[in-house]
Design a protein around this motif. Structure first.
Motif, PDB file in Angstrom:
ATOM      1  N   TYR A   7      66.629  38.777  78.727  1.00 21.23           N
ATOM      2  CA  TYR A   7      66.763  37.332  78.514  1.00 21.23           C
ATOM      3  C   TYR A   7      67.371  37.041  77.147  1.00 21.23           C
ATOM      4  O   TYR A   7      68.226  36.175  77.013  1.00 21.23           O
ATOM      5  N   ASP A   8      66.940  37.778  76.134  1.00 23.78           N
ATOM      6  CA  ASP A   8      67.419  37.554  74.767  1.00 23.78           C
ATOM      7  C   ASP A   8      68.737  38.256  74.467  1.00 23.78           C
ATOM      8  O   ASP A   8      69.330  38.008  73.425  1.00 23.78           O
ATOM      9  N   THR A   9      69.190  39.116  75.372  1.00 26.95           N
ATOM     10  CA  THR A   9      70.416  39.879  75.141  1.00 26.95           C
ATOM     11  C   THR A   9      71.646  39.151  75.647  1.00 26.95           C
ATOM     12  O   THR A   9      72.661  39.091  74.961  1.00 26.95           O
ATOM     13  N   ASP A  10      71.560  38.604  76.866  1.00 33.08           N
ATOM     14  CA  ASP A  10      72.698  37.902  77.479  1.00 33.08           C
ATOM     15  C   ASP A  10      72.130  36.924  78.502  1.00 33.08           C
ATOM     16  O   ASP A  10      71.867  37.277  79.644  1.00 33.08           O
ATOM     17  N   PHE A  11      71.925  35.685  78.074  1.00 31.35           N
ATOM     18  CA  PHE A  11      71.250  34.701  78.914  1.00 31.35           C
ATOM     19  C   PHE A  11      71.963  34.483  80.238  1.00 31.35           C
ATOM     20  O   PHE A  11      71.334  34.448  81.290  1.00 31.35           O
ATOM     21  N   ALA A  13      74.040  36.482  81.915  1.00 28.27           N
ATOM     22  CA  ALA A  13      73.879  37.656  82.777  1.00 28.27           C
ATOM     23  C   ALA A  13      72.441  37.743  83.291  1.00 28.27           C
ATOM     24  O   ALA A  13      72.207  38.110  84.445  1.00 28.27           O
ATOM     25  N   TRP A  14      71.477  37.380  82.468  1.00 29.38           N
ATOM     26  CA  TRP A  14      70.087  37.377  82.896  1.00 29.38           C
ATOM     27  C   TRP A  14      69.872  36.390  84.042  1.00 29.38           C
ATOM     28  O   TRP A  14      69.206  36.720  85.028  1.00 29.38           O
ATOM     29  N   THR A  15      70.431  35.172  83.912  1.00 28.25           N
ATOM     30  CA  THR A  15      70.242  34.181  84.984  1.00 28.25           C
ATOM     31  C   THR A  15      70.854  34.674  86.288  1.00 28.25           C
ATOM     32  O   THR A  15      70.269  34.503  87.360  1.00 28.25           O
ATOM     33  N   GLU A  16      72.017  35.300  86.207  1.00 34.55           N
ATOM     34  CA  GLU A  16      72.667  35.812  87.416  1.00 34.55           C
ATOM     35  C   GLU A  16      71.832  36.926  88.046  1.00 34.55           C
ATOM     36  O   GLU A  16      71.653  36.974  89.267  1.00 34.55           O
ATOM     37  N   GLU A  17      71.316  37.824  87.200  1.00 29.37           N
ATOM     38  CA  GLU A  17      70.504  38.925  87.718  1.00 29.37           C
ATOM     39  C   GLU A  17      69.201  38.411  88.318  1.00 29.37           C
ATOM     40  O   GLU A  17      68.775  38.861  89.401  1.00 29.37           O
ATOM     41  N   GLN A  18      68.558  37.470  87.656  1.00 24.72           N
ATOM     42  CA  GLN A  18      67.297  36.942  88.174  1.00 24.72           C
ATOM     43  C   GLN A  18      67.500  36.226  89.505  1.00 24.72           C
ATOM     44  O   GLN A  18      66.683  36.368  90.425  1.00 24.72           O
ATOM     45  N   ALA A  19      68.574  35.480  89.620  1.00 24.32           N
ATOM     46  CA  ALA A  19      68.863  34.808  90.895  1.00 24.32           C
ATOM     47  C   ALA A  19      69.072  35.837  91.998  1.00 24.32           C
ATOM     48  O   ALA A  19      68.564  35.685  93.123  1.00 24.32           O
ATOM     49  N   ARG A  20      69.799  36.898  91.688  1.00 26.20           N
ATOM     50  CA  ARG A  20      70.025  37.963  92.671  1.00 26.20           C
ATOM     51  C   ARG A  20      68.705  38.610  93.080  1.00 26.20           C
ATOM     52  O   ARG A  20      68.425  38.807  94.271  1.00 26.20           O
ATOM     53  N   GLY A  47      72.592  29.028  83.868  1.00 26.01           N
ATOM     54  CA  GLY A  47      73.727  29.806  83.376  1.00 26.01           C
ATOM     55  C   GLY A  47      75.019  29.018  83.441  1.00 26.01           C
ATOM     56  O   GLY A  47      75.833  29.059  82.509  1.00 26.01           O
ATOM     57  N   ARG A  48      75.211  28.277  84.526  1.00 21.53           N
ATOM     58  CA  ARG A  48      76.426  27.453  84.650  1.00 21.53           C
ATOM     59  C   ARG A  48      76.460  26.364  83.582  1.00 21.53           C
ATOM     60  O   ARG A  48      77.528  26.012  83.069  1.00 21.53           O
ATOM     61  N   SER A  49      75.294  25.838  83.236  1.00 24.24           N
ATOM     62  CA  SER A  49      75.239  24.819  82.175  1.00 24.24           C
ATOM     63  C   SER A  49      75.700  25.400  80.844  1.00 24.24           C
ATOM     64  O   SER A  49      76.404  24.733  80.078  1.00 24.24           O
ATOM     65  N   GLU A  50      75.310  26.627  80.562  1.00 25.76           N
ATOM     66  CA  GLU A  50      75.766  27.296  79.342  1.00 25.76           C
ATOM     67  C   GLU A  50      77.287  27.425  79.345  1.00 25.76           C
ATOM     68  O   GLU A  50      77.947  27.186  78.339  1.00 25.76           O
ATOM     69  N   LEU A  51      77.844  27.803  80.497  1.00 28.32           N
ATOM     70  CA  LEU A  51      79.292  27.958  80.614  1.00 28.32           C
ATOM     71  C   LEU A  51      79.990  26.624  80.380  1.00 28.32           C
ATOM     72  O   LEU A  51      80.969  26.542  79.634  1.00 28.32           O
ATOM     73  N   ARG A  52      79.485  25.562  80.996  1.00 29.97           N
ATOM     74  CA  ARG A  52      80.092  24.234  80.809  1.00 29.97           C
ATOM     75  C   ARG A  52      80.026  23.791  79.351  1.00 29.97           C
ATOM     76  O   ARG A  52      80.960  23.182  78.835  1.00 29.97           O
ATOM     77  N   ALA A  53      78.927  24.096  78.686  1.00 28.18           N
ATOM     78  CA  ALA A  53      78.797  23.708  77.281  1.00 28.18           C
ATOM     79  C   ALA A  53      79.830  24.419  76.413  1.00 28.18           C
ATOM     80  O   ALA A  53      80.447  23.803  75.531  1.00 28.18           O
ATOM     81  N   VAL A  54      80.053  25.702  76.660  1.00 26.39           N
ATOM     82  CA  VAL A  54      81.055  26.440  75.883  1.00 26.39           C
ATOM     83  C   VAL A  54      82.447  25.903  76.197  1.00 26.39           C
ATOM     84  O   VAL A  54      83.259  25.686  75.289  1.00 26.39           O
ATOM     85  N   GLU A  55      82.740  25.677  77.462  1.00 24.36           N
ATOM     86  CA  GLU A  55      84.061  25.149  77.815  1.00 24.36           C
ATOM     87  C   GLU A  55      84.282  23.767  77.212  1.00 24.36           C
ATOM     88  O   GLU A  55      85.377  23.454  76.745  1.00 24.36           O
ATOM     89  N   SER A  56      83.252  22.942  77.169  1.00 25.76           N
ATOM     90  CA  SER A  56      83.368  21.624  76.538  1.00 25.76           C
ATOM     91  C   SER A  56      83.660  21.762  75.046  1.00 25.76           C
ATOM     92  O   SER A  56      84.501  21.028  74.493  1.00 25.76           O
ATOM     93  N   ASN A  92      80.478  29.741  69.473  1.00 27.94           N
ATOM     94  CA  ASN A  92      80.159  31.102  69.020  1.00 27.94           C
ATOM     95  C   ASN A  92      78.666  31.416  69.168  1.00 27.94           C
ATOM     96  O   ASN A  92      78.312  32.529  69.540  1.00 27.94           O
ATOM     97  N   ASP A  93      77.809  30.437  68.907  1.00 26.32           N
ATOM     98  CA  ASP A  93      76.376  30.656  69.092  1.00 26.32           C
ATOM     99  C   ASP A  93      76.066  30.949  70.557  1.00 26.32           C
ATOM    100  O   ASP A  93      75.299  31.869  70.874  1.00 26.32           O
ATOM    101  N   ALA A  94      76.650  30.180  71.461  1.00 26.87           N
ATOM    102  CA  ALA A  94      76.411  30.393  72.893  1.00 26.87           C
ATOM    103  C   ALA A  94      76.954  31.748  73.338  1.00 26.87           C
ATOM    104  O   ALA A  94      76.313  32.444  74.132  1.00 26.87           O
ATOM    105  N   LEU A  95      78.109  32.135  72.823  1.00 23.49           N
ATOM    106  CA  LEU A  95      78.686  33.435  73.184  1.00 23.49           C
ATOM    107  C   LEU A  95      77.871  34.587  72.601  1.00 23.49           C
ATOM    108  O   LEU A  95      77.806  35.661  73.204  1.00 23.49           O
ATOM    109  N   ASP A  96      77.257  34.375  71.455  1.00 22.04           N
ATOM    110  CA  ASP A  96      76.359  35.395  70.903  1.00 22.04           C
ATOM    111  C   ASP A  96      75.133  35.573  71.806  1.00 22.04           C
ATOM    112  O   ASP A  96      74.676  36.685  72.023  1.00 22.04           O
ATOM    113  N   ASP A  97      74.620  34.444  72.327  1.00 27.70           N
ATOM    114  CA  ASP A  97      73.453  34.491  73.208  1.00 27.70           C
ATOM    115  C   ASP A  97      73.794  35.058  74.582  1.00 27.70           C
ATOM    116  O   ASP A  97      72.944  35.672  75.225  1.00 27.70           O
TER     117      ASP A  97
END
Length: 157
Positions: A7-11, A13-20, A47-56, A92-97
């Motif tokens: 969870y703390d390494t790659d949020f 990727a974690w959301t995708e794995e947990q959903a799977r 996870g999609r919300s994180e992606l939208r925030a970075v794209e915004s 950059n903060d979101a990409l670090d997370d």
């Protein structure tokens, strides 16, 4: 050895794995009163919300980098630079997370939106600028680099 993503390494990727994993558990018919599919969907949605925030954030960075590059106006350059710094930090903060977000970013879409916002903003200031309708003139690394700035086409800093 546990190869699951932390969870703390790659949020993202974690959301995708947990959903799977939740969907796998649902297929195994574990007898618990959990709405597996909707829980999995909600986790993916985070996870999609994180992606939208970075794209915004990228859209705003691109918009203001284009204004800094193309505008002959002296002001509001400081405001544009401040906005770029703030949005770069957020991205950059979101990409670090969630490092896996980087591979999912649609730079072309972010450029088209940022370009359109830049054109509209400059036109409101009565500055006519033609910006290419093609590919983004900046790399993702430049967009995210806190020390990189485009050269102004009117010799302004």
């Amino acid at each position: 050895m546990d190869s699951r993503i932390g969870y703390d390494t790659d949020f993202l990727a974690w959301t995708e794995e947990q959903a799977r994993l939740l969907r796998e558990a649902a297929r195994e018919r574990i007898n618990t009163p959990i709405d597996w599919e909707n829980v999995a969907e909600e986790i993916e949605s985070m996870g999609r919300s994180e992606l939208r925030a970075v794209e915004s954030a990228l859209v705003r960075v691109i918009e203001h980098l284009l204004k800094l590059e193309h505008s002959p106006a002296v002001e509001p350059r400081g405001g544009w630079r401040w906005s770029v710094r703030e949005q770069r930090d957020q991205a950059n903060d979101a990409l670090d997370d969630s490092p896996s977000l980087r591979g999912k970013l649609d730079l072309g879409k972010a450029y088209r939106r940022g370009r359109d916002y830049a054109i509209d903003g400059l036109e409101q200031d009565r500055i006519a600028v033609e910006l290419a309708l093609t590919d983004c003139p900046y790399t993702l690394d430049q967009i995210l680099d806190p020390y990189w700035w485009p050269v102004n086409r009117h010799d302004l800093s």
